[in-house]
Scaffold this motif. Structure first.
Motif, short mmCIF file in Angstrom:
data_model
loop_
_atom_site.label_atom_id
_atom_site.label_comp_id
_atom_site.label_asym_id
_atom_site.label_seq_id
_atom_site.Cartn_x
_atom_site.Cartn_y
_atom_site.Cartn_z
N ALA A 205 0.81 -1.22 0.00
CA ALA A 205 0.00 0.00 0.00
C ALA A 205 0.84 1.27 0.00
O ALA A 205 0.41 2.31 -0.49
N LEU A 206 2.06 1.19 0.53
CA LEU A 206 2.91 2.38 0.58
C LEU A 206 3.58 2.67 -0.75
O LEU A 206 4.11 3.76 -0.96
N GLY A 207 3.57 1.70 -1.65
CA GLY A 207 4.20 1.89 -2.94
C GLY A 207 5.66 1.47 -2.92
O GLY A 207 6.25 1.22 -1.86
N CYS B 234 -7.03 3.34 1.11
CA CYS B 234 -8.05 3.42 0.07
C CYS B 234 -7.73 2.45 -1.06
O CYS B 234 -8.61 1.83 -1.66
N GLN B 235 -6.44 2.29 -1.33
CA GLN B 235 -6.00 1.41 -2.41
C GLN B 235 -6.28 -0.05 -2.09
O GLN B 235 -6.86 -0.78 -2.90
N VAL B 236 -5.87 -0.49 -0.91
CA VAL B 236 -6.03 -1.91 -0.57
C VAL B 236 -7.49 -2.29 -0.35
O VAL B 236 -7.85 -3.47 -0.43
N ASN B 237 -8.35 -1.30 -0.09
CA ASN B 237 -9.77 -1.58 0.09
C ASN B 237 -10.58 -1.36 -1.18
O ASN B 237 -11.80 -1.51 -1.16
N CYS B 238 -9.91 -1.01 -2.26
CA CYS B 238 -10.60 -0.76 -3.53
C CYS B 238 -10.82 -2.10 -4.26
O CYS B 238 -9.84 -2.79 -4.59
N PRO B 239 -12.06 -2.50 -4.51
CA PRO B 239 -12.32 -3.78 -5.20
C PRO B 239 -11.68 -3.86 -6.58
O PRO B 239 -11.17 -4.91 -6.97
N GLY C 75 -7.98 -4.39 -6.15
CA GLY C 75 -7.78 -5.74 -5.64
C GLY C 75 -7.97 -6.80 -6.70
O GLY C 75 -7.39 -7.89 -6.62
N ALA C 76 -8.78 -6.48 -7.71
CA ALA C 76 -9.02 -7.43 -8.80
C ALA C 76 -8.00 -7.29 -9.92
O ALA C 76 -8.11 -7.94 -10.96
N GLY C 77 -7.00 -6.44 -9.70
CA GLY C 77 -5.94 -6.29 -10.69
C GLY C 77 -6.21 -5.25 -11.75
O GLY C 77 -5.48 -5.19 -12.75
N LYS C 78 -7.24 -4.44 -11.57
CA LYS C 78 -7.54 -3.39 -12.55
C LYS C 78 -6.60 -2.20 -12.35
O LYS C 78 -5.90 -2.10 -11.34
N GLU C 79 -6.62 -1.29 -13.31
CA GLU C 79 -5.71 -0.16 -13.26
C GLU C 79 -6.15 0.91 -12.27
O GLU C 79 -5.35 1.75 -11.87
N LEU C 80 -7.42 0.91 -11.90
CA LEU C 80 -7.93 1.94 -11.00
C LEU C 80 -7.17 1.91 -9.68
O LEU C 80 -7.09 0.87 -9.02
#
Length: 275
Positions: free
Chosen positions: A134-136, A248-253, A256-261
């Motif tokens: 999550a930190l990049g 916000c990133q790790v909780n974004c579906p 998490g599904a590997g999309k670019e969002l």
């Protein structure tokens, strides 16, 4: 007299830099369409106490770094009076350091200093070496510098119990402590640590009802955004509050599904675009 004048000069320069950067961000927030809402004061105040003062969500969502963050936060609150007294002394306004209450207060701060040191060490190791996804992948130099600044503040404070301030070593230790504070202030607005200033406001202004989408009248309302200038004031404030933690990133579906969002990237790009 000369040290006081030098300290005044440094104070004006560094605090001026802090104020100028904050003013720029405040102007951007005020220039945006007003989307602030302060209804249901009691609900907002209760959440503010839990999430800001007691660091409830920070601890519950990520217990180890959350507790470390809480220790640093509570230490900052505890040291506020100490820092104020030292600044009043340095600026030649009034010297309260010889009073009995300040001596007792200074002694009471010792466990807080140890707690802050422990907390910031955990956070530094996590950010510099453990590097959760999550930190990049990029290690933020400013985060490391500010973390080291915080550690240095605690160390120089603890050294005041061993060093005589009337002697050269004690005198240099005092100057180092105060210069680190001034440099820290100047760095805050341009870093993720600006959340120290704005997150209490952001938490209070956060909607009590999350996940609700208002009904839109497509004939009367503009839907979507054309430029960043169309962002509402609350969204602009949120962008400047980002701590780059990646929750916000790790909780974004989608992410998490590997999309670019990537919501974290969107927030940081919004922040860069605004500035």
């Amino acid at each position: 007299m000369i040290p006081v004048l030098v300290f005044w000069l440094l104070f004006v320069i560094f605090i001026g830099a802090f104020a100028a950067q904050v003013a720029r961000r405040v102007r951007l927030i005020l220039a945006a369409p007003n989307t602030f809402n302060v209804d249901r004061i009691a609900v907002r105040a209760g959440r503010w106490l839990g999430d800001v003062l007691f660091q409830r969500r920070t601890i519950l969502e990520r217990p180890i770094p959350g507790v470390a963050h809480a220790l640093v936060f509570w230490g900052f609150i505890a040291f506020a009076g100490y820092t104020t007294v030292e600044f009043l002394k340095g600026l030649g306004i009034v010297d309260l350091t010889a009073t009995s209450w300040f001596h007792k207060y200074r002694m009471a701060l010792t466990p807080f200093a140890a707690a802050v040191l422990a907390g910031i060490l955990v956070l530094l190791v996590r950010r510099a070496f453990l590097r959760p996804v999550a930190l990049g992948s990029h290690v933020s130099a400013e985060s490391i510098v500010i973390g080291l600044f915080i550690a240095m503040l605690m160390i120089t404070y603890l050294l005041t119990f061993r060093l005589d301030e009337t002697r050269m070593a004690g005198h240099l230790n005092w100057w180092l402590h105060m210069l680190v504070i001034l440099a820290f202030m100047a760095l805050i607005p341009a870093s993720k640590h600006f959340h120290l200033v704005v997150s209490p406001i952001t938490v209070f202004l956060k909607s009590p009802e999350l996940g609700t989408v208002p009904n839109l009248d497509f004939e009367k309302e503009q839907v979507g955004l054309e430029t960043l200038k169309d962002l509402g004031s609350k969204t602009v404030l949120d962008a400047f509050t980002c701590v780059e933690c990646g929750r916000c990133q790790v909780n974004c579906p989608a992410w998490g599904a590997g999309k670019e969002l990537n919501p974290k990237a969107i927030i940081l790009q919004t922040q860069d675009g605004l500035l």
